[in-house]
Write a protein that holds these residues in place. Structure first.
Motif, PDB file in Angstrom:
ATOM      1  N   GLU A 127       0.830  -1.208   0.000  1.00 33.79           N
ATOM      2  CA  GLU A 127       0.000   0.000   0.000  1.00 33.79           C
ATOM      3  C   GLU A 127       0.865   1.258   0.000  1.00 33.79           C
ATOM      4  O   GLU A 127       0.582   2.215  -0.730  1.00 33.79           O
ATOM      5  CB  GLU A 127      -0.934   0.007   1.214  1.00 33.79           C
ATOM      6  N   GLU A 128       1.912   1.253   0.814  1.00 32.92           N
ATOM      7  CA  GLU A 128       2.808   2.409   0.892  1.00 32.92           C
ATOM      8  C   GLU A 128       3.508   2.622  -0.456  1.00 32.92           C
ATOM      9  O   GLU A 128       3.631   3.758  -0.924  1.00 32.92           O
ATOM     10  CB  GLU A 128       3.841   2.209   2.007  1.00 32.92           C
ATOM     11  N   ILE A 129       3.946   1.543  -1.085  1.00 34.04           N
ATOM     12  CA  ILE A 129       4.601   1.631  -2.395  1.00 34.04           C
ATOM     13  C   ILE A 129       3.643   2.224  -3.426  1.00 34.04           C
ATOM     14  O   ILE A 129       4.029   3.092  -4.215  1.00 34.04           O
ATOM     15  CB  ILE A 129       5.131   0.242  -2.826  1.00 34.04           C
ATOM     16  N   ALA A 130       2.396   1.783  -3.408  1.00 30.66           N
ATOM     17  CA  ALA A 130       1.401   2.303  -4.352  1.00 30.66           C
ATOM     18  C   ALA A 130       1.188   3.798  -4.137  1.00 30.66           C
ATOM     19  O   ALA A 130       1.101   4.571  -5.108  1.00 30.66           O
ATOM     20  CB  ALA A 130       0.082   1.544  -4.208  1.00 30.66           C
ATOM     21  N   LEU A 131       1.121   4.233  -2.877  1.00 31.67           N
ATOM     22  CA  LEU A 131       0.945   5.664  -2.580  1.00 31.67           C
ATOM     23  C   LEU A 131       2.139   6.489  -3.053  1.00 31.67           C
ATOM     24  O   LEU A 131       1.977   7.576  -3.612  1.00 31.67           O
ATOM     25  CB  LEU A 131       0.739   5.874  -1.077  1.00 31.67           C
ATOM     26  N   ILE A 132       3.325   5.952  -2.842  1.00 33.18           N
ATOM     27  CA  ILE A 132       4.531   6.675  -3.264  1.00 33.18           C
ATOM     28  C   ILE A 132       4.565   6.793  -4.790  1.00 33.18           C
ATOM     29  O   ILE A 132       4.856   7.862  -5.330  1.00 33.18           O
ATOM     30  CB  ILE A 132       5.807   5.974  -2.723  1.00 33.18           C
ATOM     31  N   LYS A 133       4.249   5.691  -5.468  1.00 33.06           N
ATOM     32  CA  LYS A 133       4.236   5.728  -6.937  1.00 33.06           C
ATOM     33  C   LYS A 133       3.216   6.745  -7.448  1.00 33.06           C
ATOM     34  O   LYS A 133       3.481   7.481  -8.396  1.00 33.06           O
ATOM     35  CB  LYS A 133       3.935   4.335  -7.502  1.00 33.06           C
ATOM     36  N   GLU A 134       2.069   6.785  -6.784  1.00 32.95           N
ATOM     37  CA  GLU A 134       1.027   7.746  -7.157  1.00 32.95           C
ATOM     38  C   GLU A 134       1.527   9.178  -6.967  1.00 32.95           C
ATOM     39  O   GLU A 134       1.305  10.046  -7.811  1.00 32.95           O
ATOM     40  CB  GLU A 134      -0.216   7.474  -6.303  1.00 32.95           C
ATOM     41  N   SER A 135       2.225   9.415  -5.854  1.00 31.26           N
ATOM     42  CA  SER A 135       2.764  10.753  -5.586  1.00 31.26           C
ATOM     43  C   SER A 135       3.809  11.141  -6.624  1.00 31.26           C
ATOM     44  O   SER A 135       3.851  12.294  -7.070  1.00 31.26           O
ATOM     45  CB  SER A 135       3.388  10.810  -4.191  1.00 31.26           C
ATOM     46  N   ILE A 136       4.658  10.191  -6.990  1.00 29.40           N
ATOM     47  CA  ILE A 136       5.685  10.476  -8.000  1.00 29.40           C
ATOM     48  C   ILE A 136       5.023  10.837  -9.331  1.00 29.40           C
ATOM     49  O   ILE A 136       5.421  11.799  -9.993  1.00 29.40           O
ATOM     50  CB  ILE A 136       6.643   9.273  -8.157  1.00 29.40           C
ATOM     51  N   ASP A 179      12.240   6.851  -0.541  1.00 31.23           N
ATOM     52  CA  ASP A 179      11.226   6.148   0.248  1.00 31.23           C
ATOM     53  C   ASP A 179      10.731   4.902  -0.481  1.00 31.23           C
ATOM     54  O   ASP A 179      10.510   3.861   0.139  1.00 31.23           O
ATOM     55  CB  ASP A 179      10.031   7.061   0.549  1.00 31.23           C
ATOM     56  N   LEU A 180      10.578   5.013  -1.785  1.00 31.15           N
ATOM     57  CA  LEU A 180      10.133   3.879  -2.589  1.00 31.15           C
ATOM     58  C   LEU A 180      11.146   2.742  -2.499  1.00 31.15           C
ATOM     59  O   LEU A 180      10.782   1.582  -2.278  1.00 31.15           O
ATOM     60  CB  LEU A 180       9.933   4.302  -4.044  1.00 31.15           C
ATOM     61  N   GLU A 181      12.412   3.080  -2.629  1.00 29.99           N
ATOM     62  CA  GLU A 181      13.475   2.072  -2.559  1.00 29.99           C
ATOM     63  C   GLU A 181      13.488   1.370  -1.195  1.00 29.99           C
ATOM     64  O   GLU A 181      13.595   0.147  -1.112  1.00 29.99           O
ATOM     65  CB  GLU A 181      14.826   2.738  -2.830  1.00 29.99           C
ATOM     66  N   LYS A 182      13.360   2.160  -0.124  1.00 30.34           N
ATOM     67  CA  LYS A 182      13.349   1.579   1.231  1.00 30.34           C
ATOM     68  C   LYS A 182      12.159   0.637   1.409  1.00 30.34           C
ATOM     69  O   LYS A 182      12.294  -0.449   1.961  1.00 30.34           O
ATOM     70  CB  LYS A 182      13.304   2.686   2.283  1.00 30.34           C
ATOM     71  N   ASN A 183      10.990   1.060   0.941  1.00 28.41           N
ATOM     72  CA  ASN A 183       9.800   0.224   1.078  1.00 28.41           C
ATOM     73  C   ASN A 183       9.894  -1.036   0.233  1.00 28.41           C
ATOM     74  O   ASN A 183       9.425  -2.099   0.647  1.00 28.41           O
ATOM     75  CB  ASN A 183       8.536   1.019   0.748  1.00 28.41           C
ATOM     76  N   LEU A 184      10.508  -0.951  -0.924  1.00 29.55           N
ATOM     77  CA  LEU A 184      10.708  -2.146  -1.758  1.00 29.55           C
ATOM     78  C   LEU A 184      11.645  -3.141  -1.059  1.00 29.55           C
ATOM     79  O   LEU A 184      11.413  -4.354  -1.108  1.00 29.55           O
ATOM     80  CB  LEU A 184      11.258  -1.757  -3.137  1.00 29.55           C
ATOM     81  N   GLU A 185      12.680  -2.613  -0.391  1.00 27.64           N
ATOM     82  CA  GLU A 185      13.587  -3.483   0.378  1.00 27.64           C
ATOM     83  C   GLU A 185      12.832  -4.152   1.526  1.00 27.64           C
ATOM     84  O   GLU A 185      12.996  -5.354   1.761  1.00 27.64           O
ATOM     85  CB  GLU A 185      14.763  -2.669   0.925  1.00 27.64           C
ATOM     86  N   HIS A 186      12.031  -3.382   2.250  1.00 26.30           N
ATOM     87  CA  HIS A 186      11.255  -3.941   3.369  1.00 26.30           C
ATOM     88  C   HIS A 186      10.261  -4.995   2.869  1.00 26.30           C
ATOM     89  O   HIS A 186      10.075  -6.036   3.509  1.00 26.30           O
ATOM     90  CB  HIS A 186      10.505  -2.840   4.126  1.00 26.30           C
ATOM     91  N   LEU A 187       9.631  -4.715   1.738  1.00 21.35           N
ATOM     92  CA  LEU A 187       8.697  -5.676   1.142  1.00 21.35           C
ATOM     93  C   LEU A 187       9.425  -6.966   0.785  1.00 21.35           C
ATOM     94  O   LEU A 187       8.941  -8.061   1.082  1.00 21.35           O
ATOM     95  CB  LEU A 187       8.034  -5.074  -0.100  1.00 21.35           C
TER      96      LEU A 187
END
Length: 148
Positions: A24-33, A54-62
């Motif tokens: 969900e966080e990744i989707a929100l970040i992509k939308e913001s970008i 932030d996207l990179e960090k969330n992708l690593e966490h995912l």
């Protein structure tokens, strides 16, 4: 359902929640970008830089959460071992540990269990221990009362 099955199920549910939260966080970040890219301001690059970070960090966490999910599939709740191994439920004089992954405290049926990884500091101390074995952690002395 056995106690170990219930604990494993809770671990899986918590990891699934982490995975969904990161998605969900990744989707929100992509939308913001994307919405920043549509703007006509020339100063948006600094905002996109932070978003990309932030996207990179969330992708690593995912990715880590997905690896944990796969790791949990290796746990056999029916395993009976005299020593502490992956999937063991260890009851000590001070705390109860479920050897799985680092999820933290789980309250179940009036008792607390700590889901920990074998690679954690306390997991390393518990590895291959037997009933009545002792170890020290954070200046506390633990005695293994039961291994399920």
């Amino acid at each position: 359902m056995t106690l170990k099955q219930q604990l494993l199920q809770i671990c899986n549910e918590r990891v699934d929640k982490r995975i969904n939260d990161y998605k969900e966080e990744i989707a929100l970040i992509k939308e913001s970008i994307e919405s920043n890219d549509k703007g006509d301001s020339e100063d948006d690059d600094s905002g996109n830089g932070k978003l990309l970070n932030d996207l990179e960090k969330n992708l690593e966490h995912l990715n880590d959460a997905q690896k944990t999910k796969i790791y949990l599939q290796n746990i056999r709740t029916s395993i009976n071992s005299n020593d502490v191994v992956l999937g063991s439920l260890v009851k000590t004089n001070l705390m109860n540990f479920y050897i799985s992954t680092s999820i933290g405290k789980i309250d179940l049926e009036g008792e607390s269990y700590y889901a920990i990884s074998l690679n954690s500091p306390i997991g390393q101390l518990l590895r291959n221990k037997l009933v009545n074995d002792q170890f020290e952690f954070n200046q506390s002395k633990y005695i293994i009362k039961e291994i399920i």
